[in-house]
Structures are given as C-alpha cells and as structure tokens.
Design a protein around this motif. Structure first.
Motif, short mmCIF file in Angstrom:
data_model
loop_
_atom_site.label_atom_id
_atom_site.label_comp_id
_atom_site.label_asym_id
_atom_site.label_seq_id
_atom_site.Cartn_x
_atom_site.Cartn_y
_atom_site.Cartn_z
N GLU A 1 0.83 -1.22 0.00
CA GLU A 1 0.00 0.00 0.00
C GLU A 1 0.86 1.26 0.00
O GLU A 1 0.52 2.25 -0.66
CB GLU A 1 -0.94 0.00 1.20
CG GLU A 1 -2.23 -0.78 1.00
CD GLU A 1 -2.00 -2.27 1.08
OE1 GLU A 1 -2.86 -3.02 0.59
OE2 GLU A 1 -0.97 -2.67 1.64
N SER A 2 1.96 1.23 0.75
CA SER A 2 2.84 2.40 0.80
C SER A 2 3.50 2.64 -0.56
O SER A 2 3.76 3.78 -0.94
CB SER A 2 3.91 2.19 1.87
OG SER A 2 3.32 2.02 3.14
N LEU A 3 3.77 1.56 -1.28
CA LEU A 3 4.46 1.68 -2.57
C LEU A 3 3.56 2.32 -3.62
O LEU A 3 4.02 3.13 -4.42
CB LEU A 3 4.92 0.29 -3.02
CG LEU A 3 5.68 0.20 -4.33
CD1 LEU A 3 6.94 1.03 -4.29
CD2 LEU A 3 6.01 -1.25 -4.66
N PHE A 4 2.28 1.98 -3.60
CA PHE A 4 1.36 2.48 -4.63
C PHE A 4 0.34 3.46 -4.05
O PHE A 4 -0.77 3.58 -4.58
CB PHE A 4 0.63 1.31 -5.29
CG PHE A 4 1.52 0.38 -6.06
CD1 PHE A 4 2.03 0.75 -7.30
CD2 PHE A 4 1.86 -0.84 -5.54
CE1 PHE A 4 2.85 -0.11 -8.00
CE2 PHE A 4 2.69 -1.71 -6.23
CZ PHE A 4 3.19 -1.34 -7.47
N ALA A 5 0.70 4.16 -2.99
CA ALA A 5 -0.25 5.03 -2.30
C ALA A 5 -0.76 6.17 -3.19
O ALA A 5 -1.91 6.59 -3.07
CB ALA A 5 0.38 5.61 -1.04
N GLY A 6 0.10 6.69 -4.08
CA GLY A 6 -0.31 7.84 -4.88
C GLY A 6 -0.87 7.51 -6.23
O GLY A 6 -1.15 8.42 -7.03
N VAL A 7 -1.03 6.23 -6.55
CA VAL A 7 -1.52 5.83 -7.88
C VAL A 7 -3.03 5.60 -7.80
O VAL A 7 -3.50 4.78 -7.01
CB VAL A 7 -0.81 4.54 -8.35
CG1 VAL A 7 -1.29 4.16 -9.74
CG2 VAL A 7 0.69 4.73 -8.34
#
Length: 371
Positions: free
Chosen positions: A219-225
């Motif tokens: 979730e932290s890796l793709f939080a802004g997508v």
C-alpha cells in the motif's frame, strides 16, 4: 444360481463343489470356498497363501483353495505402477512452527505470497521470522525492504523477542532496506513505473545472494496511484519481476472493504494468500491465520490460532498435534504370572495406560494391588 469368473475358467455353484472348466483340467476339482475375503485380499486373483501342492486365492470377495497346477494355468493380473508427478510444486519451508504443517511444506518456492490483515495482526513480524529462519536453518539469505519503518525501528520491534536480527544483518545473512517515499516520488504521472525500485532491489539481492524477499507493505508503494489500469500493470510487473529473479517473496498488504487488500488487485495475481486476524470476543483476544488461496497445492482450509511469544510466531494447527512418538517393545509384569501369559508372557507395554473395567466385586482393586 451360477456365477462365472471369466478369464480363469472358474464356475461357481453356490452350496456345491467347485469345478474347473479349464481346457487343461476339465472336470478336476479346482476350488472350494473357504471364507469371505478380507478387504486387503480383494484385488483380482490375488494369491493369499501357498503350500506344496495348493494355494489360496482371493477372487470376487471370496477366498478359494486352488490346486497349484491349475493356478499356473491362470492368466496373471498385470501390476499397475503409480505415476509420479514430476510437475509437483516446490515448497519453501518457512521454519515457523505449525505453519509448514497447514501449508503442507511451506510457501510456493520462487513465487510471491500475499500476507494480508488489519493492523497489529503480525504481518511484519511474520516476514522477519521467515527471513531469520531461512538464514539460520536453510542457509538462504534474505532481503527485508520496508517502506514505513527504518532499520533502527525494526531492531526495536524485535528487541523483546529472541530473534537475532541485528546479528544476522551484521553477518550479511539478512539485508534491511528502508525506502523513503516522498510525495513527489509517488505522484501519478504518465510514465509511472518501478524501474528505480527494481534497480535497488536487484542490487540488494545480488550483493548477498538472497533467496528470500519481503516487501512491507504494498500500500505504501502504490499510495499515490489512482489509475486502476496503471496500478494493475505495475503490480503484475512487480510480481513477474520477483518470479524471474528466482526468489521466494512475501508482500504484506492491508485489508480493504470487501477485499483482502486496499487496491483489491494483488489477491488475483498472487500465487498464495495468507490472512491474519486478531479478533476480540468476550474480552478475549485470539490471533488466527487462514490460507485463502494456494495455487497448485493442497492446504488446510480452516482458521488456525497462532501466538507471538519470545521465540517469534507459532501456529497451532490440530494436525501438528499428531501422535508421532515411537512405540516400545519393553514390557512390565502385571504381578500375576497367569495374566502375564495372556500378554505373551511379558505383561503390559511400558509407558501405556491400562483400563481395568468390571462390576463390583470382580477384582479390579486386587488386580491393581498385584501390579
């Protein structure tokens, strides 16, 4: 009533003698029914026992006495060989007590497993335990890449447990990687990709020859997508890249509404999904684990309790409580010679429990006193 056993020339008349209509022994007595066949003897034309001039043959659920010269004329039943599955899925043992029992060997080797659950269920600790056991017991170095906690914070997380994380890091058996994601790093752009992560992760894997990888959390890796199309493509690309690197990977994820992750996509791409839960009922907290999905393998489908103690994480499946203690040939006398003879002259088995049952006045107390 007449029943024929085709192929061996045996004609059976109920209540009468058995006669052979075989070409070589026409009219000779072939078989007399002895008893009903045991379940273990019920294979087609199985020889139960033999002596000098006759044999016993199990056929159609009945054991017959057969003359050996007739038995030699009978066609043999071909033996079937059990096929071995050369494409059986390879497993990567986790070393976590009880977990390998419910997964029948561990996680899928060189594939990606998703560990999902709410906060405080033990996802991060399970990932660390997986790497520590791999480094100590299986000589498989590992990478722990965190997008939320620094190296010092991870050391503090396991400080109260008997897990030598810092010692394994100093010996280059485990490598901790903290990836700080700034807002500008996760903003959605047309050319969003994971090339930077792949380069850093590949360097870490090659530096220690890692065989195990943990990413915490996705979730932290793709939080802004927010674009579902880009998100799905990049998640698939990440999973495919990990598989091509021939590493056994764990990716942690947070529970979403109606799905096992917040994005709801990883669960369809993962080869294995493990759900962790920490529920409270009547003021009693219980941690539970369940295998949701496991491609190409059998697994336990129930919820199993697990605990986190000084030694890390331990799953408590019913299957792990098997009676695997070897037996013994040692005997203990009953104290009554005539009773010992009933136990082949040796008495009770040492270490066993004996129940003496009977009505009043039958000698139960005397039997125990003699022992």
């Amino acid at each position: 009533m007449v029943e024929s056993a085709s192929g061996i020339g045996l004609t059976r008349r109920l209540g009468e003698e058995e006669y052979c209509k075989d070409r070589a022994q026409d009219g000779a007595i072939l078989a007399v029914p002895v008893r009903m066949a045991d379940r273990r003897e019920c294979s087609d034309r199985k020889i139960v026992s033999q002596c000098r001039d006759q044999a016993r043959l199990a056929y159609n659920g009945v054991v017959f006495e057969v003359k050996k010269e007739i038995l030699d004329c009978m066609p043999k039943t071909p033996k079937t060989k059990s096929a071995f599955n050369h494409n059986q899925l390879h497993k990567c043992p986790t070393g976590i007590k009880g977990f390998d029992a419910i997964t029948e060997g561990g996680l899928p080797k060189n594939r990606t497993t998703l560990f999902c659950g709410n906060t405080g269920t033990g996802k991060t600790l399970l990932g660390i335990d997986f790497l520590i056991n791999g480094a100590i017991h299986y000589n498989e170095p590992g990478i722990f890449m965190s997008f939320e906690e620094t190296e010092d914070e991870l050391y503090k997380d396991v400080a109260s447990l008997n897990l030598d994380l810092q010692g394994l890091v100093s010996r280059k058996k485990i490598l901790l990687e903290y990836v700080l994601l700034e807002r500008r790093d996760i903003q959605e752009k047309g050319d969003f990709n994971l090339e930077g992560l792949f380069i850093r992760l590949e360097h870490a894997i090659d530096s220690i020859g890692a065989k195990r990888v943990v990413l915490d959390s996705i979730e932290s890796l793709f939080a802004g997508v927010t674009d579902a199309g880009i998100l799905r493509l990049e998640i698939k690309r990440l999973f495919r890249w990990l598989k091509e690197k021939q590493v056994t990977a764990i990716i942690t994820g947070e529970m979403g509404q109606g799905s096992y992750t917040r994005h709801g996509l990883e669960e369809y791409i993962s080869d294995c999904i493990i759900l962790l839960d920490n529920r409270v009922r009547e003021q009693i907290s219980t941690r539970r684990i369940r295998v949701i999905k496991y491609r190409g393998s059998n697994h336990g489908t129930n919820e199993y309790p697990f605990v986190i103690d000084k030694g890390g994480l331990s799953v408590i499946p019913i299957t792990s409580a098997g009676l695997d203690q070897p037996g013994t040939a040692k005997r203990v006398s009953t104290g009554i010679p005539s009773l010992d003879k009933m136990f082949r002259g040796a008495g009770y088995t040492r270490g066993s429990t004996v129940l003496v049952s009977g009505t009043a006045g039958t000698g139960k107390t005397s039997l125990a006193a003699a022992f």
